[in-house]
Design a protein around this motif. Structure first.
Motif, PDB file in Angstrom:
ATOM      1  N   ARG A  23       0.827  -1.207   0.000  1.00  0.00           N
ATOM      2  CA  ARG A  23       0.000   0.000   0.000  1.00  0.00           C
ATOM      3  C   ARG A  23       0.862   1.259   0.000  1.00  0.00           C
ATOM      4  O   ARG A  23       0.511   2.260  -0.635  1.00  0.00           O
ATOM      5  CB  ARG A  23      -0.944   0.008   1.208  1.00  0.00           C
ATOM      6  CG  ARG A  23      -2.178  -0.847   1.031  1.00  0.00           C
ATOM      7  CD  ARG A  23      -3.227  -0.559   2.084  1.00  0.00           C
ATOM      8  NE  ARG A  23      -2.823  -0.993   3.418  1.00  0.00           N
ATOM      9  CZ  ARG A  23      -3.046  -2.206   3.909  1.00  0.00           C
ATOM     10  NH1 ARG A  23      -3.638  -3.128   3.168  1.00  0.00           N
ATOM     11  NH2 ARG A  23      -2.680  -2.506   5.141  1.00  0.00           N
ATOM     12  N   SER A  24       1.977   1.206   0.689  1.00  0.00           N
ATOM     13  CA  SER A  24       2.867   2.372   0.707  1.00  0.00           C
ATOM     14  C   SER A  24       3.440   2.637  -0.677  1.00  0.00           C
ATOM     15  O   SER A  24       3.515   3.786  -1.124  1.00  0.00           O
ATOM     16  CB  SER A  24       3.997   2.164   1.723  1.00  0.00           C
ATOM     17  OG  SER A  24       4.994   1.282   1.240  1.00  0.00           O
ATOM     18  N   GLN A  25       3.825   1.582  -1.369  1.00  0.00           N
ATOM     19  CA  GLN A  25       4.373   1.745  -2.713  1.00  0.00           C
ATOM     20  C   GLN A  25       3.319   2.264  -3.686  1.00  0.00           C
ATOM     21  O   GLN A  25       3.607   3.122  -4.530  1.00  0.00           O
ATOM     22  CB  GLN A  25       4.953   0.404  -3.182  1.00  0.00           C
ATOM     23  CG  GLN A  25       6.177  -0.022  -2.383  1.00  0.00           C
ATOM     24  CD  GLN A  25       6.634  -1.435  -2.701  1.00  0.00           C
ATOM     25  OE1 GLN A  25       5.827  -2.301  -3.070  1.00  0.00           O
ATOM     26  NE2 GLN A  25       7.923  -1.700  -2.547  1.00  0.00           N
ATOM     27  N   GLU A  26       2.102   1.775  -3.543  1.00  0.00           N
ATOM     28  CA  GLU A  26       1.017   2.250  -4.390  1.00  0.00           C
ATOM     29  C   GLU A  26       0.705   3.726  -4.132  1.00  0.00           C
ATOM     30  O   GLU A  26       0.232   4.444  -5.025  1.00  0.00           O
ATOM     31  CB  GLU A  26      -0.234   1.395  -4.147  1.00  0.00           C
ATOM     32  CG  GLU A  26      -0.105  -0.027  -4.681  1.00  0.00           C
ATOM     33  CD  GLU A  26      -1.213  -0.935  -4.197  1.00  0.00           C
ATOM     34  OE1 GLU A  26      -2.052  -0.463  -3.381  1.00  0.00           O
ATOM     35  OE2 GLU A  26      -1.248  -2.103  -4.617  1.00  0.00           O
ATOM     36  N   ALA A  27       0.997   4.192  -2.897  1.00  0.00           N
ATOM     37  CA  ALA A  27       0.741   5.590  -2.528  1.00  0.00           C
ATOM     38  C   ALA A  27       1.874   6.521  -2.954  1.00  0.00           C
ATOM     39  O   ALA A  27       1.775   7.735  -2.762  1.00  0.00           O
ATOM     40  CB  ALA A  27       0.517   5.699  -1.021  1.00  0.00           C
ATOM     41  N   GLY A  28       2.944   5.957  -3.520  1.00  0.00           N
ATOM     42  CA  GLY A  28       4.039   6.789  -4.005  1.00  0.00           C
ATOM     43  C   GLY A  28       5.271   6.824  -3.131  1.00  0.00           C
ATOM     44  O   GLY A  28       6.189   7.605  -3.380  1.00  0.00           O
ATOM     45  N   ILE A  29       5.306   5.962  -2.111  1.00  0.00           N
ATOM     46  CA  ILE A  29       6.503   5.887  -1.269  1.00  0.00           C
ATOM     47  C   ILE A  29       7.587   5.153  -2.053  1.00  0.00           C
ATOM     48  O   ILE A  29       7.366   4.056  -2.554  1.00  0.00           O
ATOM     49  CB  ILE A  29       6.217   5.149   0.054  1.00  0.00           C
ATOM     50  CG1 ILE A  29       4.998   5.747   0.761  1.00  0.00           C
ATOM     51  CG2 ILE A  29       7.445   5.190   0.965  1.00  0.00           C
ATOM     52  CD1 ILE A  29       5.110   7.196   1.108  1.00  0.00           C
TER      53      ILE A  29
END
Length: 259
Positions: A23-29
């Motif tokens: 989820r963090s990667q999908e949010a742009g992290i």
């Protein structure tokens, strides 16, 4: 976008840790630094970081709450972890006179031991200070010139304390505390005083869920995927474009942690 403070070893993430990362990667992290807070979580954080090469990194240290658990001030286990390529800072370390879970003299001795180790290894430090500014600065000041960098994470101090930290050369980590117009009002007013090149952003997940997040997760658990929300609030307070703030803080974090 880099989250410099994630407590991914927390038991609150046991059921869905991999999903939290996704989820963090999908949010742009694009990277996160996992916080080591004691002699158990530090190796656990390093092991977790190893599972996500090029994305997750970790720190190794003992939070002042757990200073009482340190018997050997040479910190052999922290030294061993610091040799790993994905361990990028010594800490979390510092002082916490708010709760005094460890005796203050022990906190101070363990804090200085971390600074000595970081100076020897030429590593930056990831710092904690709560209701202990005067003692914190007195211990840190003689070491600062021997360190490649120091960031005071989750800063919630006063304007005078912020100015003193900046004068000493510290970087400042800002969390979702700024999203609370009640408890975080003082911080909201001084966030614009932080120079662009000293600012970093973090969630401190699973703690400090932004108060103004809507809808709020049922678990009341903070996650790295909420960092864009925090970044937007910080940018608004600083009267900056959000993308500009993300670019600046990402560059600062990569430079500081040598990512």
């Amino acid at each position: 976008m880099i989250d410099i403070g994630v407590n991914l070893t927390s038991s609150q993430f046991d059921a869905d840790r991999e999903e939290v990362v996704l989820r963090s990667q999908e949010a742009g992290i694009t990277a996160m630094v996992l916080t080591g807070t004691d002699l158990e979580s530090s190796p656990a954080a390093a092991k977790l970081a190893e599972q996500y090469p090029g994305f997750a990194y970790s720190t190794a240290g003992v939070h002042p709450h757990d200073a009482k658990s340190v018997e050997d001030l040479s910190l052999p286990s922290i030294r061993e972890l610091a040799s790993l390529p994905h361990v990028v800072a010594v800490g979390e370390c510092g002082l916490d006179f708010n709760r005094d879970f460890s005796p203050r003299p022990q906190q101070e001795a363990v804090f200085e031991a971390h600074l000595a180790l970081a100076a020897e290894l030429n590593m930056p430090v990831f710092l904690h200070c709560r209701d202990a500014h005067e003692s914190f600065m007195a211990i840190l000041s003689p070491w600062i010139s021997k360190l490649p960098g120091a960031v005071l994470h989750c800063f919630t101090g006063s304007e005078d304390e912020l100015k003193a930290c900046l004068e000493l050369g510290l970087h400042i980590g800002i969390t979702g505390w700024v999203c609370d117009e009640r408890r975080g009002q003082a911080l909201r007013e001084i966030v614009p005083l932080i120079p662009d090149d000293r600012l970093m952003i973090e969630t401190d997940a699973p703690y400090l869920l932004p108060r103004d997040l809507s809808p709020k997760p049922k678990s009341r658990r903070n996650e790295p995927c909420y960092l864009p929300h925090i970044a937007n609030e910080i940018a608004t307070l600083r009267q900056q474009d959000t993308e500009q703030l993300i670019t600046i803080t990402t560059q600062n974090s990569r430079r500081f942690f040598r990512l």
